[in-house]
Design a protein around this motif. Structure first.
Motif, PDB file in Angstrom:
ATOM      1  N   GLU A 304       0.820  -1.213   0.000  1.00  0.00           N
ATOM      2  CA  GLU A 304       0.000   0.000   0.000  1.00  0.00           C
ATOM      3  C   GLU A 304       0.854   1.263   0.000  1.00  0.00           C
ATOM      4  N   CYS A 308       1.411   4.446  -3.227  1.00  0.00           N
ATOM      5  CA  CYS A 308       1.413   5.898  -3.026  1.00  0.00           C
ATOM      6  C   CYS A 308       2.779   6.518  -3.305  1.00  0.00           C
ATOM      7  N   GLU A 332       0.853  11.587   5.525  1.00  0.00           N
ATOM      8  CA  GLU A 332      -0.442  11.566   4.830  1.00  0.00           C
ATOM      9  C   GLU A 332      -0.722  10.163   4.280  1.00  0.00           C
ATOM     10  N   ASP A 335      -1.565   7.903   7.075  1.00  0.00           N
ATOM     11  CA  ASP A 335      -2.934   8.184   7.515  1.00  0.00           C
ATOM     12  C   ASP A 335      -3.953   7.474   6.632  1.00  0.00           C
ATOM     13  N   HIS A 336      -3.576   7.261   5.386  1.00  0.00           N
ATOM     14  CA  HIS A 336      -4.420   6.507   4.449  1.00  0.00           C
ATOM     15  C   HIS A 336      -4.282   4.995   4.659  1.00  0.00           C
TER      16      HIS A 336
END
Length: 368
Positions: A304, A308, A332, A335-336
């Motif tokens: 994951e 990003c 960020e 946080d996702h």
């Protein structure tokens, strides 16, 4: 890139000052028949910043200088037994303590034993009269207990055993003079590579002149490319830049932003029972606990994070090139990702959400 090329990228990829030094030296030549003046210049620079660097030897890899340190320690003490703590490369004397020990003679395996970190009783029980040296990483992620390294130094000295600091990860990053400067403990020998040349292949063994003098007549240690000039030029440029920009302090500042920010997010997402970021700010790790298949979960997080745009594998190897904006984006992304992690923990179905095979550990167990 939180791998940072497994550690050597210290200032950053494509760092102009270092790259230009390599280009300039390339025009003058790469390797020579006689000793190059850059060898002397590098050694003078290391002597100025590393507390124990009375004498220095140059090589190409961390494993090489670890083995050289062990060999010179055996020569100086006239003993054969080695204690170790951490990872010290692929050579026989060390890797015989691991589960990847095929091809190594039993006699060699029997000469090295591991000790537990932050455990003085374990060290004292294994520190015998025939122990030539203890080689250890001053820290990996966990901090040494108050006075631990000082006491290790005292115990080794009292036993006539040489203390070797493996500073592949701590060198230059925790302080310009490495862990021995940061903790105020001066080992008999120390080894460095990784951060010192911002990606160019070079390694250094530093030590007390009394010990290192054995290289003059009794101990052979040589590599054809020890004096390879591009890496020496890169070393000089890298260290000079580190001094100029207050490198270690900057890594501490940026790494603290990430570590504290990540632990705050872990708490906000209700994951403190399962995740925690620990380590010195220059190099932290995301630890998992209470999870049935940690390797699968690490693979899921990695998957994951990569989606990003973050290259990640449990660790955060901080480089000088990282900015506050980079850390903000990393947080960020976390946080996702953290809610996805929580969902997989609660459902117990992380394996069903992997696109490939989870990575595996290099060594399945440690032989103490």
């Amino acid at each position: 890139d939180f791998y940072s090329a497994i550690g050597p990228i210290s200032l950053g990829y494509g760092y102009d000052v270092v790259d230009q030094a390599v280009r300039d030296q390339l025009d003058k030549g790469m390797t020579f028949s006689l000793m190059h003046h850059l060898e002397y210049e590098v050694c003078q620079l290391l002597h100025e910043i590393i507390p124990n660097a009375e004498s220095i030897r140059i090589s190409k890899s961390g494993a090489d200088v670890c083995t050289a340190a062990v060999r010179i320690a055996r020569a100086h003490t006239r003993r054969e037994r080695i204690l170790c703590c951490g990872y010290h490369g692929w050579h026989d004397w060390y890797i015989g303590t691991s589960t990847r020990d095929a091809g190594i003679p039993e006699a060699t395996k029997g000469l090295t034993q591991k000790i537990a970190y932050n455990n003085l009783e374990d060290l004292q029980s294994k520190l015998t009269p025939d122990t030539a040296a203890l080689i250890l990483e001053p820290f990996v992620f966990d901090a040494p207990d108050e006075g631990y390294l000082q006491r290790v130094h005292e115990l080794c000295k009292a036993n006539g055993t040489l203390l070797i600091f493996d500073e592949m990860w701590t060198g230059f990053k925790i302080a310009l003079g490495g862990a021995q400067e940061y903790f105020g403990v001066t080992p008999d020998l120390a080894v460095y590579s990784k951060a010192v040349a911002n990606g160019m292949p070079v390694a250094y063994l530093t030590g007390r002149a009394e010990v290192m003098k054995h290289f003059e007549d009794d101990v052979f240690f040589f590599t054809t490319f020890g004096g390879e000039a591009l890496s020496l030029a890169a070393t000089i440029a890298t260290i000079q830049e580190m001094k100029k920009v207050n490198f270690a302090q900057r890594l501490d500042e940026i790494g603290t932003l990430l570590k504290d920010g990540l632990n705050k997010l872990i708490g906000a997402h209700g994951l403190t029972d399962h995740l925690h970021c620990n380590g010195y700010p220059c190099r932290t790790i995301l630890n998992l606990s209470g999870i049935d298949n940690p390797l699968e979960m690490y693979a899921f997080i990695q998957q994951e994070m990569v989606r990003c745009g973050l290259l990640w594998s449990k660790f955060h190897n901080i480089t000088y090139a990282f900015t506050e904006e980079d850390i903000a984006y990393t947080l960020e992304v976390y946080d996702h990702v953290l809610p996805l992690v929580k969902a997989r923990i609660e459902a117990g179905d992380v394996a069903d959400h992997l696109r490939g095979q989870p990575f595996d550990v290099v060594f399945r167990k440690t032989k103490f």
